[in-house]
Design a protein around this motif. Structure first.
Motif, PDB file in Angstrom:
ATOM      1  N   ILE A   1     -30.502 -63.878   6.344  1.00 26.25           N
ATOM      2  CA  ILE A   1     -31.098 -64.218   4.754  1.00 26.25           C
ATOM      3  C   ILE A   1     -32.575 -63.695   4.682  1.00 26.25           C
ATOM      4  CG2 ILE A   1     -31.738 -66.166   3.268  1.00 26.25           C
ATOM      5  CD1 ILE A   1     -29.201 -67.522   4.122  1.00 26.25           C
ATOM      6  N   LYS A   2     -33.249 -64.152   5.862  1.00 21.47           N
ATOM      7  CA  LYS A   2     -34.650 -63.705   5.948  1.00 21.47           C
ATOM      8  C   LYS A   2     -34.929 -62.120   5.851  1.00 21.47           C
ATOM      9  CE  LYS A   2     -36.929 -67.664   5.807  1.00 21.47           C
ATOM     10  NZ  LYS A   2     -37.676 -68.032   4.698  1.00 21.47           N
ATOM     11  N   SER A   3     -34.095 -61.303   6.544  1.00 23.97           N
ATOM     12  CA  SER A   3     -34.073 -60.076   6.687  1.00 23.97           C
ATOM     13  C   SER A   3     -33.811 -59.335   5.185  1.00 23.97           C
ATOM     14  CB  SER A   3     -33.068 -59.455   7.710  1.00 23.97           C
ATOM     15  OG  SER A   3     -31.594 -59.673   7.050  1.00 23.97           O
ATOM     16  N   PHE A   4     -33.235 -60.109   4.492  1.00 23.77           N
ATOM     17  CA  PHE A   4     -33.224 -59.489   2.780  1.00 23.77           C
ATOM     18  C   PHE A   4     -34.095 -60.031   1.910  1.00 23.77           C
ATOM     19  CE2 PHE A   4     -28.712 -58.564   4.860  1.00 23.77           C
ATOM     20  CZ  PHE A   4     -28.648 -57.211   4.533  1.00 23.77           C
ATOM     21  N   GLU A   5     -35.044 -60.920   2.180  1.00 23.19           N
ATOM     22  CA  GLU A   5     -35.941 -61.248   1.614  1.00 23.19           C
ATOM     23  C   GLU A   5     -36.943 -60.499   0.685  1.00 23.19           C
ATOM     24  OE1 GLU A   5     -39.393 -64.177   2.916  1.00 23.19           O
ATOM     25  OE2 GLU A   5     -37.874 -65.478   2.417  1.00 23.19           O
ATOM     26  N   PRO A   6     -37.312 -59.275   1.362  1.00 22.42           N
ATOM     27  CA  PRO A   6     -37.867 -58.282   0.739  1.00 22.42           C
ATOM     28  C   PRO A   6     -37.262 -57.688  -0.330  1.00 22.42           C
ATOM     29  CG  PRO A   6     -38.249 -57.893   2.917  1.00 22.42           C
ATOM     30  CD  PRO A   6     -37.271 -58.923   2.797  1.00 22.42           C
ATOM     31  N   LEU A   7     -35.715 -57.419  -0.394  1.00 27.03           N
ATOM     32  CA  LEU A   7     -34.939 -56.828  -1.180  1.00 27.03           C
ATOM     33  C   LEU A   7     -34.972 -57.890  -2.319  1.00 27.03           C
ATOM     34  CD1 LEU A   7     -32.819 -54.841  -2.258  1.00 27.03           C
ATOM     35  CD2 LEU A   7     -31.153 -56.472  -1.105  1.00 27.03           C
ATOM     36  N   ILE A   8     -34.872 -59.240  -2.200  1.00 27.26           N
ATOM     37  CA  ILE A   8     -34.699 -60.060  -3.185  1.00 27.26           C
ATOM     38  C   ILE A   8     -36.166 -60.184  -3.992  1.00 27.26           C
ATOM     39  CG2 ILE A   8     -34.435 -62.624  -3.763  1.00 27.26           C
ATOM     40  CD1 ILE A   8     -32.957 -62.900  -1.109  1.00 27.26           C
ATOM     41  N   LYS A   9     -37.305 -60.024  -3.361  1.00 28.58           N
ATOM     42  CA  LYS A   9     -38.563 -60.081  -3.897  1.00 28.58           C
ATOM     43  C   LYS A   9     -38.501 -58.780  -5.035  1.00 28.58           C
ATOM     44  CE  LYS A   9     -41.000 -62.799  -0.667  1.00 28.58           C
ATOM     45  NZ  LYS A   9     -42.036 -62.972   0.421  1.00 28.58           N
ATOM     46  N   LYS A  10     -38.030 -57.703  -4.310  1.00 24.62           N
ATOM     47  CA  LYS A  10     -38.210 -56.427  -4.998  1.00 24.62           C
ATOM     48  C   LYS A  10     -37.550 -56.547  -6.376  1.00 24.62           C
ATOM     49  CE  LYS A  10     -37.868 -51.440  -4.433  1.00 24.62           C
ATOM     50  NZ  LYS A  10     -37.626 -50.467  -3.482  1.00 24.62           N
ATOM     51  N   CYS A  11     -36.187 -57.106  -6.220  1.00 28.96           N
ATOM     52  CA  CYS A  11     -35.273 -57.173  -7.406  1.00 28.96           C
ATOM     53  C   CYS A  11     -35.846 -58.179  -8.266  1.00 28.96           C
ATOM     54  CB  CYS A  11     -33.878 -57.900  -7.001  1.00 28.96           C
ATOM     55  SG  CYS A  11     -32.837 -56.566  -5.988  1.00 28.96           S
ATOM     56  N   PHE A  12     -36.679 -59.372  -8.077  1.00 25.67           N
ATOM     57  CA  PHE A  12     -37.358 -59.920  -8.742  1.00 25.67           C
ATOM     58  C   PHE A  12     -38.327 -59.638  -9.715  1.00 25.67           C
ATOM     59  CE2 PHE A  12     -41.000 -63.078  -9.820  1.00 25.67           C
ATOM     60  CZ  PHE A  12     -40.610 -63.831 -10.495  1.00 25.67           C
ATOM     61  N   LYS A  13     -39.160 -58.634  -9.042  1.00 31.56           N
ATOM     62  CA  LYS A  13     -40.384 -57.941  -9.531  1.00 31.56           C
ATOM     63  C   LYS A  13     -39.770 -57.044 -10.771  1.00 31.56           C
ATOM     64  CE  LYS A  13     -43.471 -54.135  -8.243  1.00 31.56           C
ATOM     65  NZ  LYS A  13     -43.967 -53.475  -7.301  1.00 31.56           N
TER      66      LYS A  13
END
Length: 180
Positions: free
Chosen positions: A19-31
């Protein structure tokens, strides 16, 4: 990565690691899709949940890599989240300093107090109708609820006009006493 996903279904530490390894992807999608910082924590939780669901729903028999499966799921999940909150407007949200909130500005024809009073009146009427005799209730029902005239009622009941008239008068008298 497939072995790690299989192990993550059993081990909580590995799940958290994925889950932590996909955190940057989640933040980018949020942005890209949400943009409103007030929803950051909610969007992150939504992204974490999507990754967690991917861990359990991933089909090892398919050639599609896990990372691609998670990426497409997170993108579409965050897009859906953004679509849901796009129409989420609070009536208590302040408009500006002068006018207060949206609830204060919206005009409404709805009379909440009047509606409650009306419902209360109907309950009282039902209770009063239940106190009438069967014949009185039948006459009131036919006249006021079924819109029959006195002649029709007399004909159907095979009785005199004055009998029906007296039943109606006594029923109305009882209803007036009950309803005040």
């Amino acid at each position: 990565m497939r072995e790690k996903v299989a192990a993550a279904r059993e081990d909580e530490k590995i799940r958290l690691e994925i889950i932590k390894s996909f955190e940057p992807l989640i933040k980018k999608c949020f942005k890209y899709y949400v943009k409103d910082l007030n929803y950051f924590n909610d969007a992150m939780q939504e992204g974490y949940l999507i990754v967690l669901m991917c861990i359990y729903n991933y089909d090892f028999n398919k050639e599609y890599p896990f990372e691609g499966y998670v990426k497409s799921s997170v993108i579409y999940g965050i897009k859906n989240f953004a679509r849901k909150i796009k129409y989420n407007v609070s009536l208590d949200e302040p408009i500006n300093e002068d006018e207060g909130c949206l609830y204060d500005v919206i005009e409404s024809d709805l009379d909440v107090e009047g509606e409650f009073e009306h419902r209360d009146n109907i309950k009282n009427l039902k209770a009063a109708l239940n106190k009438l005799s069967e014949k009185q209730r039948g006459v009131i029902d036919e006249i006021y609820f079924k819109n029959k005239n006195m002649r029709e009622i007399c004909k159907n009941r095979r009785c005199h006009y004055m009998t029906v008239e007296k039943l109606k008068e006594r029923a109305i008298k009882v209803l007036r006493e009950q309803l005040g």
